[in-house]
Design a protein around this motif. Structure first.
Motif, PDB file in Angstrom:
ATOM      1  N   ALA A  31       1.034  -1.249   0.007  1.00  0.00           N
ATOM      2  CA  ALA A  31       0.012   0.059   0.033  1.00  0.00           C
ATOM      3  C   ALA A  31       0.973   1.208   0.008  1.00  0.00           C
ATOM      4  O   ALA A  31       2.101   1.231   0.452  1.00  0.00           O
ATOM      5  CB  ALA A  31      -0.879  -0.052   1.250  1.00  0.00           C
ATOM      6  N   SER A  32       0.528   2.212  -0.721  1.00  0.00           N
ATOM      7  CA  SER A  32       1.083   3.503  -0.778  1.00  0.00           C
ATOM      8  C   SER A  32       0.939   4.657   0.404  1.00  0.00           C
ATOM      9  O   SER A  32       1.481   5.551   0.603  1.00  0.00           O
ATOM     10  CB  SER A  32       0.901   4.249  -2.091  1.00  0.00           C
ATOM     11  N   HIS A  33      -0.287   4.226   1.197  1.00  0.00           N
ATOM     12  CA  HIS A  33      -0.788   5.280   2.145  1.00  0.00           C
ATOM     13  C   HIS A  33      -0.879   4.312   3.537  1.00  0.00           C
ATOM     14  O   HIS A  33      -1.433   3.393   3.251  1.00  0.00           O
ATOM     15  CB  HIS A  33      -1.859   5.827   1.663  1.00  0.00           C
ATOM     16  N   ILE A  34      -0.794   5.144   4.413  1.00  0.00           N
ATOM     17  CA  ILE A  34      -1.251   4.554   5.680  1.00  0.00           C
ATOM     18  C   ILE A  34      -1.888   5.430   6.831  1.00  0.00           C
ATOM     19  O   ILE A  34      -1.708   6.424   6.828  1.00  0.00           O
ATOM     20  CB  ILE A  34       0.302   4.395   6.537  1.00  0.00           C
ATOM     21  N   ARG A  35      -2.811   4.739   7.367  1.00  0.00           N
ATOM     22  CA  ARG A  35      -3.842   5.223   8.502  1.00  0.00           C
ATOM     23  C   ARG A  35      -3.445   4.507   9.807  1.00  0.00           C
ATOM     24  O   ARG A  35      -3.977   3.306   9.792  1.00  0.00           O
ATOM     25  CB  ARG A  35      -5.050   5.510   7.892  1.00  0.00           C
ATOM     26  N   PHE A  36      -2.800   5.215  10.712  1.00  0.00           N
ATOM     27  CA  PHE A  36      -2.477   4.642  11.818  1.00  0.00           C
ATOM     28  C   PHE A  36      -2.817   5.276  12.991  1.00  0.00           C
ATOM     29  O   PHE A  36      -2.828   6.541  13.384  1.00  0.00           O
ATOM     30  CB  PHE A  36      -0.839   4.371  12.093  1.00  0.00           C
ATOM     31  N   PHE A  37      -3.954   4.650  13.548  1.00  0.00           N
ATOM     32  CA  PHE A  37      -4.891   5.242  14.859  1.00  0.00           C
ATOM     33  C   PHE A  37      -4.073   4.817  16.217  1.00  0.00           C
ATOM     34  O   PHE A  37      -3.699   3.668  16.457  1.00  0.00           O
ATOM     35  CB  PHE A  37      -6.164   4.539  14.684  1.00  0.00           C
TER      36      PHE A  37
END
Length: 179
Positions: A123-129
Motif C-alpha cells: 500500500a502507498s498510504h497508511i492510516r495509523f490510529f
C-alpha cells in the motif's frame, strides 16, 4: 520486535490474553477492566480465517495487538493500509515499563505497519490510529521532510497518523535533483 499475523485468531488471542491477564493480576489489577479487550474478543471470534489481526512480539512476549486492513479509500488513488484498535500489554498501561520503553514499542509497531505496506500488504498510504492523541509526541520528528525519509507526506491530527510513502524504487535524492 516483529509484527506478525495472528494465524489462529481464537487460540493465539487466548494465549495473548492469558499472558496479559497474568501481568495485570501480578500487580493486583483486574484484567477484565482493561479497555479494548472486548473489541479483540469480538474480532478474534468472527468467522473467517483472516480478521487482519497482528501482534508485536519480541519472540517471547506479545507487546501489542492491532487490526490491519488493506483497503481502497476515496481520498487515495491507490490502496491504503489502516491500522486501528491498538491494544498494548498491561505492562505498559500500568506503568510497569518506562515511558521510553512504551515509546519504543509504539514506534516498533508503526515500523511494522510501514514494513507491511512495503511487503505483504502493499500500500502507498497508511492510516495509523494511536491509542491516544498524547502518543503523537513519539512521532512528531517524522513530520520533518528529509531526503532519507520514506514518506512523501506525514501528518498527525489528534490520534491519527496519515502518511504516504515515497516510491520504493525512487532514489532519495532524485526528487531534489529534478528540481
Amino acid at each position: 520486535m516483529r509484527l506478525l499475523p495472528i494465524k489462529d485468531p481464537e487460540r493465539s488471542w487466548r494465549n495473548i490474553k492469558a499472558q496479559w491477564k497474568k501481568d495485570a493480576e501480578g500487580v493486583g489489577e483486574d484484567f477484565a477492566t482493561f479497555g479494548g479487550i472486548a473489541a479483540f474478543d469480538a474480532l478474534a471470534s468472527k468467522e473467517g480465517d483472516n480478521q487482519g489481526l497482528y501482534y508485536l512480539t519480541d519472540g517471547e512476549r506479545a507487546h501489542a495487538v492491532c487490526q490491519v486492513r488493506r483497503l481502497l479509500m476515496s481520498k487515495y488513488p491507490t490502496p491504503a493500509l489502516r491500522a486501528r484498535f491498538v491494544n498494548v500489554s498491561p505492562v505498559y498501561d500500568l506503568g510497569l515499563a518506562a515511558i521510553g520503553d512504551y515509546a519504543q514499542m509504539l514506534v516498533a509497531l508503526f515500523s511494522g505497519i510501514v514494513w507491511l505496506s512495503r511487503d505483504a500488504l502493499s500500500a502507498s498510504h497508511i492510516r495509523f490510529f494511536l491509542k491516544s492523541p498524547g502518543d503523537s509526541q513519539f512521532f512528531t520528528a517524522l513530520q520533518a521532510a528529509t531526503p532519507l525519509s520514506p514518506f512523501s507526506k506525514f501528518t498527525i491530527e489528534g490520534s491519527l497518523i496519515e502518511c504516504s510513502l515515497k516510491e520504493a524504487n525512487a532514489e532519495p535524492g532524485a526528487a531534489k535533483a529534478a528540481s
